[in-house]
Motif scaffolding. Structure first.
Motif, PDB file in Angstrom:
ATOM      1  N   MET A   1       5.109   9.793  -7.554  1.00 46.12           N
ATOM      2  CA  MET A   1       6.138   9.950  -8.577  1.00 46.12           C
ATOM      3  C   MET A   1       5.539  10.047  -9.979  1.00 46.12           C
ATOM      4  O   MET A   1       6.022  10.811 -10.818  1.00 46.12           O
ATOM      5  CB  MET A   1       7.135   8.800  -8.489  1.00 46.12           C
ATOM      6  N   LYS A   2       4.498   9.282 -10.242  1.00 48.60           N
ATOM      7  CA  LYS A   2       3.899   9.243 -11.581  1.00 48.60           C
ATOM      8  C   LYS A   2       3.125  10.518 -11.900  1.00 48.60           C
ATOM      9  O   LYS A   2       3.224  11.058 -13.001  1.00 48.60           O
ATOM     10  CB  LYS A   2       2.975   8.038 -11.693  1.00 48.60           C
ATOM     11  N   THR A   3       2.343  10.982 -10.944  1.00 48.88           N
ATOM     12  CA  THR A   3       1.418  12.086 -11.219  1.00 48.88           C
ATOM     13  C   THR A   3       1.836  13.408 -10.578  1.00 48.88           C
ATOM     14  O   THR A   3       1.181  14.415 -10.802  1.00 48.88           O
ATOM     15  CB  THR A   3       0.001  11.733 -10.716  1.00 48.88           C
TER      16      THR A   3
ATOM     17  N   CYS B   1       0.838  -1.213   0.000  1.00 49.92           N
ATOM     18  CA  CYS B   1       0.000   0.000   0.000  1.00 49.92           C
ATOM     19  C   CYS B   1       0.866   1.253   0.000  1.00 49.92           C
ATOM     20  O   CYS B   1       0.546   2.233  -0.680  1.00 49.92           O
ATOM     21  CB  CYS B   1      -0.934  -0.013   1.202  1.00 49.92           C
ATOM     22  N   ILE B   2       1.950   1.229   0.739  1.00 57.40           N
ATOM     23  CA  ILE B   2       2.882   2.357   0.745  1.00 57.40           C
ATOM     24  C   ILE B   2       3.511   2.508  -0.637  1.00 57.40           C
ATOM     25  O   ILE B   2       3.641   3.625  -1.151  1.00 57.40           O
ATOM     26  CB  ILE B   2       3.956   2.174   1.833  1.00 57.40           C
ATOM     27  N   SER B   3       3.877   1.396  -1.250  1.00 51.57           N
ATOM     28  CA  SER B   3       4.473   1.434  -2.592  1.00 51.57           C
ATOM     29  C   SER B   3       3.533   2.049  -3.610  1.00 51.57           C
ATOM     30  O   SER B   3       3.963   2.802  -4.493  1.00 51.57           O
ATOM     31  CB  SER B   3       4.865   0.024  -3.040  1.00 51.57           C
ATOM     32  N   VAL B   4       2.256   1.739  -3.499  1.00 46.06           N
ATOM     33  CA  VAL B   4       1.264   2.335  -4.400  1.00 46.06           C
ATOM     34  C   VAL B   4       1.269   3.853  -4.242  1.00 46.06           C
ATOM     35  O   VAL B   4       1.232   4.596  -5.227  1.00 46.06           O
ATOM     36  CB  VAL B   4      -0.148   1.754  -4.139  1.00 46.06           C
ATOM     37  N   GLU B   5       1.339   4.311  -3.007  1.00 48.49           N
ATOM     38  CA  GLU B   5       1.354   5.763  -2.769  1.00 48.49           C
ATOM     39  C   GLU B   5       2.613   6.399  -3.338  1.00 48.49           C
ATOM     40  O   GLU B   5       2.557   7.460  -3.974  1.00 48.49           O
ATOM     41  CB  GLU B   5       1.220   6.068  -1.282  1.00 48.49           C
ATOM     42  N   ILE B   6       3.745   5.778  -3.111  1.00 45.65           N
ATOM     43  CA  ILE B   6       5.003   6.307  -3.641  1.00 45.65           C
ATOM     44  C   ILE B   6       4.933   6.369  -5.161  1.00 45.65           C
ATOM     45  O   ILE B   6       5.319   7.377  -5.772  1.00 45.65           O
ATOM     46  CB  ILE B   6       6.197   5.456  -3.172  1.00 45.65           C
TER      47      ILE B   6
END
Length: 84
Positions: free
Chosen positions: A60-62, A51-56
């Motif tokens: 970074m992407k948007t 879940c943290i990785s999704v946030e990171i």
């Protein structure tokens, strides 16, 4: 130390700090819930780390700020893998 190992260690440090400061409280709630469902501590922390990785990734992407509501929503969906 490889980059992936450094990132993994940083993610686990984030989880440790969230649990220590109970911020957000949903991290501890999720850890306890996953343990009660039969996952060991390492497995539960790895799922929270996803879940943290999704946030990171989203940051970074948007280039958008951290989205606590999305993070909590993904925690609540575990053990289903977060994709959003």
């Amino acid at each position: 130390m490889e980059t992936n190992e450094i990132l993994r260690n940083q993610i686990f440090e984030i989880i440790k700090n969230q649990l220590k400061h109970n911020n957000p409280p949903e991290t501890k709630i999720t850890l306890d819930r996953l343990r009660a469902q039969g996952f060991n501590d390492s497995q539960a922390r790895q799922m929270i780390g996803q879940c943290i990785s999704v946030e990171i990734y989203q940051i970074m992407k948007t280039n958008e700020p951290y989205n606590n509501a999305r993070y909590i929503e993904n925690l609540q969906k575990l053990p289903k893998e977060p994709f959003e």
